[in-house]
Every structure is written in C-alpha cells, then in structure tokens.
Design a protein around this motif. Structure first.
Motif, PDB file in Angstrom:
ATOM      1  N   ILE A  55       0.860  -1.180   0.000  1.00 44.57           N
ATOM      2  CA  ILE A  55       0.000   0.000   0.000  1.00 44.57           C
ATOM      3  C   ILE A  55       0.898   1.231   0.000  1.00 44.57           C
ATOM      4  O   ILE A  55       1.661   1.449   0.943  1.00 44.57           O
ATOM      5  N   ALA A  56       0.822   2.029  -1.066  1.00 43.11           N
ATOM      6  CA  ALA A  56       1.670   3.211  -1.192  1.00 43.11           C
ATOM      7  C   ALA A  56       0.915   4.459  -0.748  1.00 43.11           C
ATOM      8  O   ALA A  56      -0.311   4.553  -0.907  1.00 43.11           O
ATOM      9  N   THR A  57       1.653   5.421  -0.197  1.00 41.10           N
ATOM     10  CA  THR A  57       1.082   6.720   0.161  1.00 41.10           C
ATOM     11  C   THR A  57       1.943   7.806  -0.466  1.00 41.10           C
ATOM     12  O   THR A  57       3.172   7.713  -0.484  1.00 41.10           O
ATOM     13  N   TRP A  58       1.260   8.853  -0.964  1.00 42.87           N
ATOM     14  CA  TRP A  58       1.948   9.950  -1.644  1.00 42.87           C
ATOM     15  C   TRP A  58       1.254  11.240  -1.240  1.00 42.87           C
ATOM     16  O   TRP A  58       0.356  11.707  -1.906  1.00 42.87           O
ATOM     17  N   ALA A  59       1.648  11.765  -0.107  1.00 43.15           N
ATOM     18  CA  ALA A  59       0.964  12.925   0.460  1.00 43.15           C
ATOM     19  C   ALA A  59       1.909  13.682   1.384  1.00 43.15           C
ATOM     20  O   ALA A  59       2.937  13.148   1.819  1.00 43.15           O
ATOM     21  N   ALA A  60       1.540  14.923   1.671  1.00 46.93           N
ATOM     22  CA  ALA A  60       2.300  15.721   2.631  1.00 46.93           C
ATOM     23  C   ALA A  60       2.115  15.150   4.033  1.00 46.93           C
ATOM     24  O   ALA A  60       1.277  14.277   4.261  1.00 46.93           O
ATOM     25  N   LYS A  61       2.907  15.647   4.971  1.00 45.57           N
ATOM     26  CA  LYS A  61       2.801  15.159   6.343  1.00 45.57           C
ATOM     27  C   LYS A  61       1.435  15.509   6.923  1.00 45.57           C
ATOM     28  O   LYS A  61       0.974  16.641   6.801  1.00 45.57           O
ATOM     29  N   GLY A  62       0.829  14.533   7.543  1.00 43.28           N
ATOM     30  CA  GLY A  62      -0.479  14.728   8.139  1.00 43.28           C
ATOM     31  C   GLY A  62      -0.926  13.445   8.808  1.00 43.28           C
ATOM     32  O   GLY A  62      -0.122  12.527   9.029  1.00 43.28           O
ATOM     33  N   GLU A  63      -2.208  13.346   9.121  1.00 49.42           N
ATOM     34  CA  GLU A  63      -2.707  12.181   9.840  1.00 49.42           C
ATOM     35  C   GLU A  63      -2.424  10.881   9.090  1.00 49.42           C
ATOM     36  O   GLU A  63      -1.936   9.913   9.664  1.00 49.42           O
ATOM     37  N   LEU A  64      -2.719  10.857   7.788  1.00 48.16           N
ATOM     38  CA  LEU A  64      -2.557   9.627   7.027  1.00 48.16           C
ATOM     39  C   LEU A  64      -1.105   9.160   7.008  1.00 48.16           C
ATOM     40  O   LEU A  64      -0.801   8.006   7.324  1.00 48.16           O
ATOM     41  N   LEU A  70       2.122   2.371  11.140  1.00 49.30           N
ATOM     42  CA  LEU A  70       1.591   1.478  12.166  1.00 49.30           C
ATOM     43  C   LEU A  70       0.313   0.784  11.708  1.00 49.30           C
ATOM     44  O   LEU A  70       0.110  -0.402  11.973  1.00 49.30           O
ATOM     45  N   ALA A  71      -0.560   1.520  11.011  1.00 52.00           N
ATOM     46  CA  ALA A  71      -1.829   0.944  10.582  1.00 52.00           C
ATOM     47  C   ALA A  71      -1.622  -0.152   9.541  1.00 52.00           C
ATOM     48  O   ALA A  71      -2.265  -1.209   9.605  1.00 52.00           O
ATOM     49  N   ALA A  72      -0.748   0.076   8.572  1.00 49.09           N
ATOM     50  CA  ALA A  72      -0.473  -0.949   7.565  1.00 49.09           C
ATOM     51  C   ALA A  72       0.136  -2.180   8.227  1.00 49.09           C
ATOM     52  O   ALA A  72      -0.214  -3.319   7.886  1.00 49.09           O
ATOM     53  N   ALA A  73       1.027  -1.952   9.187  1.00 44.24           N
ATOM     54  CA  ALA A  73       1.646  -3.075   9.896  1.00 44.24           C
ATOM     55  C   ALA A  73       0.596  -3.893  10.635  1.00 44.24           C
ATOM     56  O   ALA A  73       0.631  -5.135  10.616  1.00 44.24           O
ATOM     57  N   ARG A  74      -0.353  -3.222  11.284  1.00 43.87           N
ATOM     58  CA  ARG A  74      -1.395  -3.931  12.030  1.00 43.87           C
ATOM     59  C   ARG A  74      -2.313  -4.723  11.093  1.00 43.87           C
ATOM     60  O   ARG A  74      -2.802  -5.804  11.467  1.00 43.87           O
ATOM     61  N   ALA A  75      -2.498  -4.220   9.883  1.00 53.70           N
ATOM     62  CA  ALA A  75      -3.371  -4.893   8.919  1.00 53.70           C
ATOM     63  C   ALA A  75      -2.645  -6.016   8.173  1.00 53.70           C
ATOM     64  O   ALA A  75      -3.264  -6.674   7.331  1.00 53.70           O
ATOM     65  N   GLY A  76      -1.364  -6.232   8.471  1.00 52.13           N
ATOM     66  CA  GLY A  76      -0.613  -7.272   7.783  1.00 52.13           C
ATOM     67  C   GLY A  76      -0.203  -6.887   6.381  1.00 52.13           C
ATOM     68  O   GLY A  76       0.095  -7.749   5.543  1.00 52.13           O
ATOM     69  N   LEU A  77      -0.148  -5.576   6.106  1.00 51.12           N
ATOM     70  CA  LEU A  77       0.213  -5.065   4.787  1.00 51.12           C
ATOM     71  C   LEU A  77       1.610  -4.468   4.816  1.00 51.12           C
ATOM     72  O   LEU A  77       2.222  -4.311   5.873  1.00 51.12           O
ATOM     73  N   VAL A  78       2.121  -4.130   3.648  1.00 51.30           N
ATOM     74  CA  VAL A  78       3.463  -3.573   3.520  1.00 51.30           C
ATOM     75  C   VAL A  78       3.337  -2.122   3.059  1.00 51.30           C
ATOM     76  O   VAL A  78       2.811  -1.843   1.979  1.00 51.30           O
ATOM     77  N   HIS A  79       3.818  -1.204   3.872  1.00 48.04           N
ATOM     78  CA  HIS A  79       3.710   0.217   3.556  1.00 48.04           C
ATOM     79  C   HIS A  79       4.830   0.641   2.616  1.00 48.04           C
ATOM     80  O   HIS A  79       5.998   0.302   2.825  1.00 48.04           O
ATOM     81  N   VAL A  80       4.462   1.406   1.581  1.00 46.52           N
ATOM     82  CA  VAL A  80       5.430   1.964   0.635  1.00 46.52           C
ATOM     83  C   VAL A  80       5.256   3.483   0.636  1.00 46.52           C
ATOM     84  O   VAL A  80       4.466   4.027  -0.148  1.00 46.52           O
ATOM     85  N   PRO A  81       5.949   4.204   1.524  1.00 47.93           N
ATOM     86  CA  PRO A  81       5.814   5.662   1.541  1.00 47.93           C
ATOM     87  C   PRO A  81       6.565   6.281   0.371  1.00 47.93           C
ATOM     88  O   PRO A  81       7.719   5.948   0.109  1.00 47.93           O
ATOM     89  N   VAL A  82       5.902   7.176  -0.356  1.00 48.67           N
ATOM     90  CA  VAL A  82       6.505   7.839  -1.506  1.00 48.67           C
ATOM     91  C   VAL A  82       6.778   9.293  -1.138  1.00 48.67           C
ATOM     92  O   VAL A  82       5.895   9.982  -0.611  1.00 48.67           O
ATOM     93  N   ASN A  83       7.992   9.733  -1.392  1.00 53.20           N
ATOM     94  CA  ASN A  83       8.345  11.112  -1.074  1.00 53.20           C
ATOM     95  C   ASN A  83       7.412  12.060  -1.816  1.00 53.20           C
ATOM     96  O   ASN A  83       7.263  11.970  -3.035  1.00 53.20           O
TER      97      ASN A  83
END
Length: 503
Positions: A55-64, A70-83
């Motif tokens: 699951i990738a995220t592409w956003a400025a700093k904020g709640e998401l 932590l949320a992706a980890a709890r869901a058993g998913l792999v987080h891919v943060p995009v600058n």
C-alpha cells in the motif's frame, strides 16, 4: 537485545493514554486517540487488500502519512511511503516495481499521473476519502500478533545513482531501530520532536517511531523556508530536532531568539557529515542542546553515532556503533583492519534489511555474508564506504569507494577537499567532483557557496587552497553558486551537479 521484539504497530501502545502523541492541523491528539485511529485505519486497510499487499502513500505530512506505518503493519500489509517531492515518472516506477495494490494520495498529486503510470491492479484513493472511509467503517483491529521478521515496509532510495530501488524492512528492523535511537538519544515521554524530514526517508520515519517508542509527541512540519522551522520550535516547545547538513547550514544563518534556541535539548544529524565549522556554529547557537552526529544507510537504518560529550574533541568522527549494530572495518584482504588503516565499513546484526525488493542482482552486490570476525554472522551490508578506526575505537569517514576522484594516478577524497575549502571560512557549502578528462582521467572541480561575510572569497579561496593542499588536489575549476541544488531527502544533489558539470 531487548526482551521482546514486537510487530511495529505495538509502538502505538506505549505512550500514556492522556499524554500528547501527534500535533495535527486540526489539533493535538493524545496516545489513546492515536491508538484508536491506528486501529480503525488498520481495520479499513484490511478490508481493501490481502495480507502482504503493498500500500503506497503519496501525500504531505499529516494524519494519514503519520498513521500509515503502524496501521499498515497492524493490517498485515506492507507500507510503501513515496516522497511527496517526487514527480509522476518516479512514482510510476515505484508503483510498478512494488506491485502496489493501492496508492493513497492528495488529489493534486494523483491528478498529475498520466495513462500508463498506474498499474491496472492498483487502486487510487484520495487521502481524505481513505480517512473518512475508515471512520465510517469503524472496524478497529487489535494489536497484531504476527511474525516480527515479516516484511513491514519498502523504502525507496532517492535514485541518485540510478532508478530508485526498494529496501525491504521487517517489523524487527524498524522496532529495533526505534528502540535503539530512543535509547541513545535519551528520549522521554515529555519530549516533543519536530519532524521536518520526509517520512519516506528512514531517518525521517524514525522521527515518528523513536518518539512514540519513548511515549513522546511528534509535530510534523512541511516547511517552506528555514524560518518556519524556527517558528515551530517556539510555538510547539520542541525539544528534539533532526536535520541534514544543508538544512543545518540554513538554520545557523537565522537570528534565533535565545529563549527559542534554549528550548532544544538535542540536535541530530545524518545524511552527510557535519563540518568542523558547522559543529562550532551549532554549539554556539544551541548551547543547551546535545549534538548527535550520526551515520547511516537505508540498507541498515543507522550504523554509528558520536556521543555528544566527544563532539568538541572529535568533531569529524562518525563515533561508534549504535545499540543493536555491529560495525566492522574490513581491509582489502577481508580481515579486520588495524587501527588507523582504511577499510570498508560493514554493518552486521539485526538492523540489516532484507535486501532490495525483487532485485536479486543488486541485493547480492550489497548484502553479503558477514565477515568471519562478526559475532552475529548471517547477512551483512557491505556499505562501499571507506572508513578508518582510531585507537579509541572512533570511526572516521574517508569517502565512498565509487566517489573517489582518480586524477593523474592519484586517489583524492572528495570529503578531504571539501573540508579544506570549508575550513577557510570563505565558503559555507562545498562539493568536490571528478569530471572526465582525457589527460588526467578525471579533473577536480569544486562547487561552492560563498560565506555571507566573505566578499573577497572568489580571489582568496584559490590562494588558500594552494597553500593548504598538494598540487594534485588543486581544483581545475571552482564553480560559485548562490544556492546548492538539493534532492528529495534534503541532501545536496551531488549526482545532479555531476551530470551538469560533465555535460
């Protein structure tokens, strides 16, 4: 080694319920609310994809972006943060390479994507819609009980030496990294960390994780100008500030009120070495803050730090291994190098990542069996960085093996030349590069930014370098700049300068 390594999402459980945890534009949330929002976001994510999906995220700093690790980890998913500073072509590569099942981003960023940028199997979801959907669903997942060695995140490098490659990090890698940094920085529940670095950067993401490990509070900030950082320190009572050298240079050029500067308890630096002059300026400007110079690489998170009590006496040292890291200096014969003998820095132990995502060839180049002298064994990261260890066990950076300038048969350390230029006080930033040359192999070029108080720098610098350096190290050309280009992680864009000068 800690008594228990847990999955990453357990970091949300560590703070006191009513203590502040995260400062958002809408207001401050405490650790109890943090736990609730992580649980609900995890519940929604678990409905969207199968375990192990990226699951990738592409956003400025904020709640998401703050909750997703932590949320992706709890869901058993792999987080891919995009600058958030990356452009569509780079994002398209990351989505295709990671096989992302979903990209959550801001509407403006998602609109820049063109046909063919997004794989058919990847869903696009707007940031606000994802958060609203999670709250509407209201399915709260309890802390997970998965394998701490399972994959938790893929962090893509900035791609300064080619196409971005994804470094695979386990829950254990990130948990131990958070514990290690919280330990040697001495973070506590009353600390407030200003998160100015990109959360897609391992150093930036650890701002969140180490602070929450200690039960403290994070204040995320996407700053436009350095003065925004100074204002945030005052407004939020910041105690901990992490930055890279170009930002530290800019921050020391500001006129800090004494009361604001005195709020900071600790300063941490990575992503490039601090110069002697910059160390002195930081010590004068922030006399009450402990200064932690650090060295790290994404493939092993963090390797060394210098104890603040040793900074004044050893300002150019990388220090010693951080907790949970074993750092060896290996000579060209494959043995542990003797004191003051140059060798390759090899990082062993549980902070070593799992390799590069779907790239066995490049994984084999960097991740190789640990040297025989390692107490951990297993796989190690062979950094390619040349260092030396003194008799006190302190490490000193010499240069990258592939960055050494080879001119007329001489091996020249860019860092040595840069330090010589900076030590004159005539320039405030310097980058030494080797440019292809038919006669020399490579000619030495120096790119510099003049110090504000040195109007005669252009005439004086060549004369000083002629006095201080041997002939073979003298730059053929000195390029003067009013500003240095920086890459997505805030570091000076050396590769961009290299390409420009070689054109």
């Amino acid at each position: 080694m800690p008594a228990q390594i847990q999955t990453l999402d357990h970091l949300a459980e560590r703070g006191a319920a009513d203590a502040p945890a995260l400062v958002l534009r809408e207001g401050t949330i405490n650790h109890e609310t943090l736990r609730s929002r992580v649980a609900v976001l995890a519940g929604w994510l678990a409905e969207q994809a199968e375990p192990g999906a990226r699951i990738a995220t592409w956003a400025a700093k904020g709640e998401l972006t703050c909750l997703m690790p932590l949320a992706a980890a709890r869901a058993g998913l792999v987080h891919v943060p995009v600058n958030p500073l990356l452009k569509r072509a780079q994002v398209a590569h990351i989505l295709a390479d990671s096989g992302a099942a979903m990209l959550i981003g801001t509407p403006a960023r998602l609109k820049t994507l063109e046909p063919g940028d997004v794989p058919q199997s990847c869903a696009l979801v707007e940031e606000a819609a994802a958060l609203d959907a999670a709250q509407s669903l209201g399915r709260a997942l309890p802390p997970s009980s998965g394998d701490p060695q399972a994959l938790a995140a893929i962090l893509y490098t900035s791609g300064s030496t080619g196409r971005p490659k994804g470094v695979m990090l386990s829950h254990a890698n990130m948990w131990l990294g958070a514990e290690s940094v919280a330990d040697y920085l001495g973070l506590a529940a009353d600390d407030r960390t200003l998160a100015v670095l990109p959360l897609s950067f391992d150093y930036g993401q650890n701002q969140l994780l180490s602070t929450w490990y200690a039960g403290g509070c994070v204040v995320p900030l996407d700053y436009l100008v350095p003065r925004d950082v100074m204002k945030a320190v005052e407004k939020h009572g910041i105690t901990t500030l992490a930055a890279v050298p170009p930002l530290w240079v800019q921050l020391t050029e500001l006129d800090w009120p004494v009361e604001t500067a005195s709020r900071l308890r600790r300063l941490t630096n990575s992503g490039g070495a601090l110069t002697v002059d910059l160390v002195r300026r930081l010590r004068v400007l922030f006399p009450k803050a402990r200064l932690f110079p650090m060295y790290g690489l994404t493939e092993a998170f963090r390797s060394t730090y210098l104890d603040p009590d040793m900074v004044d006496a050893h300002p150019t040292s990388m220090g010693k291994a951080i907790p949970h890291a074993e750092i060896l200096v290996i000579d060209d014969a494959g043995a542990v190098a003797a004191d003051d003998v140059e060798g390759e820095l090899v990082h062993c132990g549980p902070l070593v990542a799992q390799g590069y995502w779907q790239d066995a060839e490049r994984t084999a180049e960097r991740f190789r069996p640990a040297p025989a002298a390692s107490r951990y064994g297993g796989m190690a990261v062979w950094s390619g960085d040349r260092v030396r260890r003194d008799r006190e066990g302190l490490l000193y950076f010499v240069g990258r093996r592939d960055a050494m300038i080879k001119s007329a048969g001489n091996r020249i350390s860019p860092q040595e030349l840069e330090e010589a230029a900076l030590s004159t006080g005539l320039v405030i930033e310097a980058v030494a590069l080797g440019v292809p040359d038919e006669r020399l192999g490579q000619a030495v070029h120096l790119v510099v930014r003049p110090s504000p108080g040195a109007p005669d720098a252009r005439d004086a610098l060549p004369k000083r370098l002629a006095q201080d350096l041997p002939n073979f190290m003298q730059p053929r050309l000195i390029h003067w700049r009013e500003a240095m280009p920086v890459g997505p992680n805030g570091k000076i864009d050396r590769n961009g300068l290299q390409q420009e000068l070689a054109a």
